[in-house]
Design an enzyme around this catalytic site. Structure first.
Site, PDB file in Angstrom:
ATOM      1  N   ARG A 146     -12.091  -0.040   3.561  1.00  0.00           N
ATOM      2  CA  ARG A 146     -12.140   1.378   4.452  1.00  0.00           C
ATOM      3  C   ARG A 146     -11.671   2.410   3.747  1.00  0.00           C
ATOM      4  O   ARG A 146     -11.014   2.557   2.733  1.00  0.00           O
ATOM      5  CB  ARG A 146     -10.763   0.960   5.597  1.00  0.00           C
ATOM      6  CG  ARG A 146     -11.177  -0.164   6.558  1.00  0.00           C
ATOM      7  CD  ARG A 146      -9.830  -0.556   7.405  1.00  0.00           C
ATOM      8  NE  ARG A 146     -10.054  -1.556   8.249  1.00  0.00           N
ATOM      9  CZ  ARG A 146      -9.729  -2.585   8.342  1.00  0.00           C
ATOM     10  NH1 ARG A 146      -8.910  -2.780   7.053  1.00  0.00           N
ATOM     11  NH2 ARG A 146      -9.752  -3.494   9.007  1.00  0.00           N
ATOM     12  N   LYS A 177      -5.458  -2.099   8.261  1.00  0.00           N
ATOM     13  CA  LYS A 177      -4.769  -2.004   9.590  1.00  0.00           C
ATOM     14  C   LYS A 177      -3.870  -2.693   9.977  1.00  0.00           C
ATOM     15  O   LYS A 177      -3.645  -3.820   9.651  1.00  0.00           O
ATOM     16  CB  LYS A 177      -5.985  -1.916  10.478  1.00  0.00           C
ATOM     17  CG  LYS A 177      -6.866  -0.924  10.328  1.00  0.00           C
ATOM     18  CD  LYS A 177      -8.004  -0.851  11.421  1.00  0.00           C
ATOM     19  CE  LYS A 177      -9.098   0.310  11.724  1.00  0.00           C
ATOM     20  NZ  LYS A 177      -9.993   0.154  12.562  1.00  0.00           N
ATOM     21  N   HIS A 246     -17.773   4.357   6.068  1.00  0.00           N
ATOM     22  CA  HIS A 246     -17.797   2.806   6.671  1.00  0.00           C
ATOM     23  C   HIS A 246     -19.222   2.157   6.772  1.00  0.00           C
ATOM     24  O   HIS A 246     -19.373   1.186   6.783  1.00  0.00           O
ATOM     25  CB  HIS A 246     -17.460   3.256   8.329  1.00  0.00           C
ATOM     26  CG  HIS A 246     -17.078   1.850   9.073  1.00  0.00           C
ATOM     27  ND1 HIS A 246     -16.148   1.142   8.736  1.00  0.00           N
ATOM     28  CD2 HIS A 246     -17.969   1.347   9.965  1.00  0.00           C
ATOM     29  CE1 HIS A 246     -16.166   0.014   9.617  1.00  0.00           C
ATOM     30  NE2 HIS A 246     -17.227   0.064  10.119  1.00  0.00           N
ATOM     31  N   ARG A 249     -18.978   0.236   3.967  1.00  0.00           N
ATOM     32  CA  ARG A 249     -18.252  -1.113   4.059  1.00  0.00           C
ATOM     33  C   ARG A 249     -19.206  -2.214   5.061  1.00  0.00           C
ATOM     34  O   ARG A 249     -19.206  -3.419   4.765  1.00  0.00           O
ATOM     35  CB  ARG A 249     -16.991  -0.776   4.890  1.00  0.00           C
ATOM     36  CG  ARG A 249     -16.130  -1.927   5.664  1.00  0.00           C
ATOM     37  CD  ARG A 249     -15.020  -1.339   6.145  1.00  0.00           C
ATOM     38  NE  ARG A 249     -14.292  -2.294   7.276  1.00  0.00           N
ATOM     39  CZ  ARG A 249     -13.474  -3.131   6.772  1.00  0.00           C
ATOM     40  NH1 ARG A 249     -13.284  -3.218   5.529  1.00  0.00           N
ATOM     41  NH2 ARG A 249     -12.886  -3.873   7.503  1.00  0.00           N
ATOM     42  N   HIS A 272     -10.503  -8.403   8.677  1.00  0.00           N
ATOM     43  CA  HIS A 272     -11.048  -7.955  10.129  1.00  0.00           C
ATOM     44  C   HIS A 272     -10.762  -8.899  11.200  1.00  0.00           C
ATOM     45  O   HIS A 272     -11.189 -10.055  11.076  1.00  0.00           O
ATOM     46  CB  HIS A 272     -12.570  -7.633  10.199  1.00  0.00           C
ATOM     47  CG  HIS A 272     -12.955  -6.779  10.846  1.00  0.00           C
ATOM     48  ND1 HIS A 272     -14.389  -6.451  11.303  1.00  0.00           N
ATOM     49  CD2 HIS A 272     -12.408  -5.896  11.515  1.00  0.00           C
ATOM     50  CE1 HIS A 272     -14.574  -5.505  12.030  1.00  0.00           C
ATOM     51  NE2 HIS A 272     -13.306  -5.154  12.407  1.00  0.00           N
ATOM     52  N   TYR A 281      -9.574 -16.226  13.764  1.00  0.00           N
ATOM     53  CA  TYR A 281      -8.947 -15.726  12.409  1.00  0.00           C
ATOM     54  C   TYR A 281      -8.509 -16.623  11.363  1.00  0.00           C
ATOM     55  O   TYR A 281      -7.536 -17.251  11.884  1.00  0.00           O
ATOM     56  CB  TYR A 281      -8.232 -14.392  12.326  1.00  0.00           C
ATOM     57  CG  TYR A 281      -8.068 -13.760  11.130  1.00  0.00           C
ATOM     58  CD1 TYR A 281      -8.827 -12.856  10.679  1.00  0.00           C
ATOM     59  CD2 TYR A 281      -6.680 -14.125  10.361  1.00  0.00           C
ATOM     60  CE1 TYR A 281      -8.753 -12.483   9.340  1.00  0.00           C
ATOM     61  CE2 TYR A 281      -6.344 -13.445   9.315  1.00  0.00           C
ATOM     62  CZ  TYR A 281      -7.443 -12.806   8.652  1.00  0.00           C
ATOM     63  OH  TYR A 281      -7.116 -12.157   7.556  1.00  0.00           O
TER      64      TYR A 281
END
Length: 305
Positions: A146, A177, A246, A249, A272, A281
Site C-alpha cells: 500500500r 492496516k 493502488h 498493488r 488482506h 483469513y
C-alpha cells in the site's frame, strides 16, 4: 395520474426543483403508476410488499443499484407528500433499500504494461530522482505494498521503525492496516533498485534520515507526492492510463493469482483480511508464500539464501 400531476406541480412550484429533476421524477412516477396498474392497486393502496417486488423486478432486469436507489428516492418523496395530504397512512417505500452495487475492483495493468513501467529508464532525469522513483515502482509492484506502507518504510530496522527492508533476507517488513505487521518477499529487481537508491541517497547527504524515501529537503515523502510521481512516470513510460499506487498493488495481486492460482497465498501477501467475504483469513507459512511469489511474479527471481 391526477395525484402524480399534483405532486409534480408541487415540486415544480413550491419546492422549485430544476426542470430536469422534475422530468426525472415524472418518469419514475410513471413507472410507479404502471406497476400499480399491473398489480391492480391504486397508488394510495400500494403496500411495502409491492415496492419490494418491483425493486426485485428492476434488479432482475439489469438496472443498477444506483439507478434503483434514485427511483426509490423519487417514490419515497411522493408518498411523503401523500401522507401530508392525509391520503395514505404510511409510506410503503420507507424501509426499502436498493440492492447494493458491487464495489468495482481497482484497475490492474497488464503484465506487459507493468513490466514496461518497472523497466522504464528516464536518462534525462535527475539521477537522484530517477533512482528513488525506480525503487518506489519496483517495491509497489514487486511487493504489492500500500502507498501508506511504502511511505512508512525506514532505511534501517529499529524499534521505532514502522517498516523496513532486509536486503540480505530479501524481505520487506511493513506495518499494514489495523497495526498488523507482515513480511513480504522482495524480488531481485526491487533489491537491485533499492541498492542503487541507497547508494545515491548516501552520496547526496540523506543517509542520516530515518525515512527510506525522502524529498530533496530530507523529509519523508507523502502519499500524495508518490501519487504525483507515479502518475508522471507512467505517462513518460508511454502507458495509456495514468497509474496510481493502488493500481500497482492490484496488478501485483492479479498477476500473481493468474500465474499461481493460490488465492490464500496472495491474500496473505497483501495482508488482506475482509470480514465481508466468506473466506477465512489463513495465516500460511512464510516459506510457502515466498515459493509462490518466486514461481509466479514476473519481477521476482529472488536470490537464493
Amino acid at each position: 395520474m391526477e395525484l402524480v400531476e399534483r405532486y409534480l406541480e408541487h415540486v415544480r412550484v413550491e419546492k422549485r426543483l430544476a426542470a430536469r429533476t422534475v422530468e426525472l421524477y415524472a418518469l419514475d412516477l410513471q413507472k410507479l403508476s404502471e406497476n400499480a396498474t399491473k398489480a391492480g392497486v391504486e397508488l394510495t393502496r400500494v403496500q411495502n410488499t409491492h415496492i419490494r417486488r418491483w425493486v426485485a423486478q428492476m434488479h432482475g432486469a439489469g438496472r443498477s443499484g444506483r439507478g434503483i436507489a434514485l427511483i426509490l428516492s423519487g417514490w419515497r418523496g411522493f408518498y411523503v407528500w401523500l401522507g401530508r395530504q392525509g391520503l395514505v397512512d404510511s409510506n410503503p417505500v420507507q424501509d426499502v433499500r436498493a440492492p447494493k452495487a458491487p464495489k468495482p475492483l481497482p484497475k490492474a495493468l497488464s503484465v506487459d504494461d507493468s513490466v514496461q513501467l518497472a523497466a522504464y529508464a528516464n536518462e534525462e532525469a535527475d539521477p537522484w530522482l530517477e533512482a528513488r522513483d525506480v525503487a518506489m515502482v519496483e517495491l509497489l509492484y514487486g511487493c504489492g505494498l500500500r502507498v501508506g506502507e511504502l511511505v512508512g518504510l525506514d532505511a534501517k530496522a529499529s524499534s521505532a521503525a514502522r517498516g523496513w527492508i532486509d536486503p540480505q533476507g530479501g524481505e520487506a517488513h511493513v506495518l499494514g492496516k489495523g497495526g498488523k505487521r507482515r513480511t513480504v518477499p522482495v524480488g531481485r529487481k526491487a533489491l537491485e533498485a533499492l541498492e542503487l537508491w541507497l547508494a545515491v541517497r548516501e552520496q547526496h547527504g540523506n543517509g542520516e534520515q530515518a525515512a527510506l524515501f525522502t524529498g530533496r529537503q530530507g523529509t519523508r515523502l507523502t502519499a500524495q507526492a508518490i501519487w504525483q510521481r507515479l502518475k508522471r512516470r507512467s505517462l513518460l513510460a508511454g502507458l495509456a492510463t495514468p497509474v496510481h499506487p493502488h493500481m500497482l498493488r492490484h496488478s501485483f495481486a492479479s498477476h500473481l493469482l493468474q500465474s499461481s492460482g493460490d488465492l490464500r497465498a496472495v491474500q496473505e501477501l497483501l495482508g488482506h483480511a475482509n470480514i465481508t467475504t466468506t473466506q477465512v483469513y489463513t495465516r500460511l507459512d512464510f516459506q510457502h508464500l515466498a515459493k509462490a511469489y518466486d514461481a509466479a511474479h514476473p519481477r521476482a527471481h529472488r536470490p537464493k539464501r
